[in-house]
Motif scaffolding. Structure first.
Motif, PDB file in Angstrom:
ATOM      1  N   UNK A  81      -7.892   0.993   2.521  1.00 51.72           N
ATOM      2  CA  UNK A  81      -7.111   0.478   1.393  1.00 51.72           C
ATOM      3  C   UNK A  81      -6.349  -0.781   1.801  1.00 51.72           C
ATOM      4  N   UNK A  82      -5.835  -0.786   3.024  1.00 52.67           N
ATOM      5  CA  UNK A  82      -5.142  -1.978   3.526  1.00 52.67           C
ATOM      6  C   UNK A  82      -6.097  -3.169   3.552  1.00 52.67           C
ATOM      7  N   UNK A  83      -7.297  -2.959   4.072  1.00 55.59           N
ATOM      8  CA  UNK A  83      -8.272  -4.049   4.125  1.00 55.59           C
ATOM      9  C   UNK A  83      -8.687  -4.488   2.728  1.00 55.59           C
TER      10      UNK A  83
ATOM     11  N   UNK B 183       0.868  -1.179   0.000  1.00 56.31           N
ATOM     12  CA  UNK B 183       0.000   0.000   0.000  1.00 56.31           C
ATOM     13  C   UNK B 183       0.902   1.225   0.000  1.00 56.31           C
ATOM     14  N   UNK B 184       0.791   2.031  -1.037  1.00 54.86           N
ATOM     15  CA  UNK B 184       1.583   3.248  -1.169  1.00 54.86           C
ATOM     16  C   UNK B 184       0.739   4.425  -0.711  1.00 54.86           C
ATOM     17  N   UNK B 185       1.083   4.985   0.442  1.00 56.63           N
ATOM     18  CA  UNK B 185       0.342   6.117   0.997  1.00 56.63           C
ATOM     19  C   UNK B 185       1.010   7.411   0.532  1.00 56.63           C
ATOM     20  N   UNK B 186       0.314   8.165  -0.310  1.00 61.23           N
ATOM     21  CA  UNK B 186       0.894   9.359  -0.936  1.00 61.23           C
ATOM     22  C   UNK B 186       0.242  10.616  -0.387  1.00 61.23           C
ATOM     23  N   UNK B 187       1.065  11.484   0.152  1.00 61.57           N
ATOM     24  CA  UNK B 187       0.622  12.810   0.592  1.00 61.57           C
ATOM     25  C   UNK B 187       1.681  13.803   0.126  1.00 61.57           C
ATOM     26  N   UNK B 188       1.602  14.170  -1.154  1.00 58.67           N
ATOM     27  CA  UNK B 188       2.686  14.943  -1.763  1.00 58.67           C
ATOM     28  C   UNK B 188       2.159  15.815  -2.896  1.00 58.67           C
TER      29      UNK B 188
ATOM     30  N   UNK C 142       0.456 -10.046   8.017  1.00 60.64           N
ATOM     31  CA  UNK C 142       1.027  -9.022   8.888  1.00 60.64           C
ATOM     32  C   UNK C 142       1.166  -7.731   8.074  1.00 60.64           C
ATOM     33  N   UNK C 143       0.828  -6.611   8.674  1.00 57.63           N
ATOM     34  CA  UNK C 143       0.976  -5.306   8.019  1.00 57.63           C
ATOM     35  C   UNK C 143       2.092  -4.551   8.728  1.00 57.63           C
TER      36      UNK C 143
END
Length: 337
Positions: free
Chosen positions: A273-275, A108-113, A287-288
């Motif tokens: 999104x992870x789920x 999961x790519x979490x983007x805040x940019x 495992x996350x």
């Protein structure tokens, strides 16, 4: 120049000198202490630490990678002056570790940019597509408050992109800026002497107006990078060139508009999104985890330096001048870096 400015300049020069000495000392001592430090904190084979977000099967894991801030390689100087944000070399190290770690089954790519450098964005894109092609690991993107320009560029190859309804995204395009203070300098009697080997050597000089030939040369460069951006979205989103260019005019849009334009697949926060990726790829007991950056004493000293010298505007401006590139460059960027 008044006394306060002189003090600020002396302080900035002293901090820069101290940073160079300390960085050299750390580099010298690191070899001797690295093995014992790794035993204490527990790191991966590449030196990255890991933090478990959700417990589960260690042999079937979901990695959460964070891109937070302007995507650019600022080097070691910026990290010393206290900016805790995006670290390009650290992020590329995470991607390389994902590729080599057989226990990672999804990302999961979490983007805040707001985006960033053309080169850095392309480097991330290339690495993600390499991982997808060589390992089959799926990438889902969770967009935060903003994922614009280069922030969207690196998200484009993902299998699915999720936004919040109010996420700012889009801003598809390339920008290159400089400041022209020639007229202001002339007003104060400042004369610039330039000796150059060719007519274009001082292109985008801040001391004179740009010629039409120079503008045409730069526009050709930007157009080429723009077409590359469009190609990335075409391939990643399965859209035609016409569909992409209908919204690839630099406009910013919210999450709802992005879904309507097929630039995103649905709505959800990072945990959603992870789920979703666990459900889609039968990773219910996975495992996350996410990586940590163990910068050690250098990071601690950076915090102390900032605390000692304060956060007044003048100090911030001097720090910005000392740690950022001064040359104009092409950016996939929305807003002012």
């Amino acid at each position: 120049m008044n006394t306060k400015r002189w003090i600020a300049l002396v302080v900035a020069a002293a901090v820069l000198g101290i940073s160079l000495v300390i960085n050299s000392a750390f580099a010298f001592l690191q070899g001797g202490f690295s093995e014992s430090v790794e035993e204490l904190i527990g790191t991966t084979q590449t030196g990255l630490s890991e933090t478990v977000v959700e417990d589960g099967d260690f042999n079937s894991r979901v990695a959460v990678l964070n891109v937070d801030g302007v995507i650019q390689d600022t080097g070691d100087a910026a990290s010393f002056f206290g900016t805790t944000g995006y670290n390009h070399s650290f992020f590329m190290e995470q991607l390389e570790n994902i590729k080599e770690d057989g226990s990672v089954k999804a990302v999961v790519l979490a983007v805040n940019s707001p985006g960033g450098g053309v080169v850095e964005s392309a480097e991330i894109y290339d690495k993600i597509t390499e991982i997808q092609e060589e390992t089959g690991i799926p990438f889902y993107v969770s967009m935060g408050a903003i994922a614009a320009s280069g922030g969207y560029y690196i998200a484009a190859p993902a299998e699915k992109i999720f936004v919040n309804e109010e996420t700012l995204t889009g801003s598809i395009g390339v920008i290159m800026q400089s400041v022209n203070y020639g007229e202001l300098a002339e007003r104060y009697g400042v004369d610039f002497v330039t000796i150059k080997s060719g007519p274009y050597k001082d292109i985008m000089s801040p001391t004179r107006d740009m010629t039409e030939d120079e503008r045409a040369l730069l526009q050709e460069m930007l157009d080429d990078s723009y077409e590359s951006f469009v190609d990335v979205i075409e391939e990643g989103r399965g859209m035609t060139e016409e569909e992409v260019k209908a919204v690839a005019d630099g406009r910013i849009m919210n999450g709802r508009q992005a879904v309507e334009a097929n630039l995103a697949d649905g709505f959800g926060y990072e945990e959603d999104v992870i789920e979703q990726i666990k459900t889609d790829f039968d990773l219910g007991n996975a495992q996350v985890f996410q990586y940590g950056n163990d910068q050690g004493w250098g990071s601690l000293l950076s915090m102390k330096v900032n605390s000692f010298f304060g956060n007044d505007l003048e100090t911030q401006m001097i720090s910005k001048l000392l740690t950022e590139f001064s040359s104009p460059r092409m950016m996939y960027l929305y807003g002012d870096k």
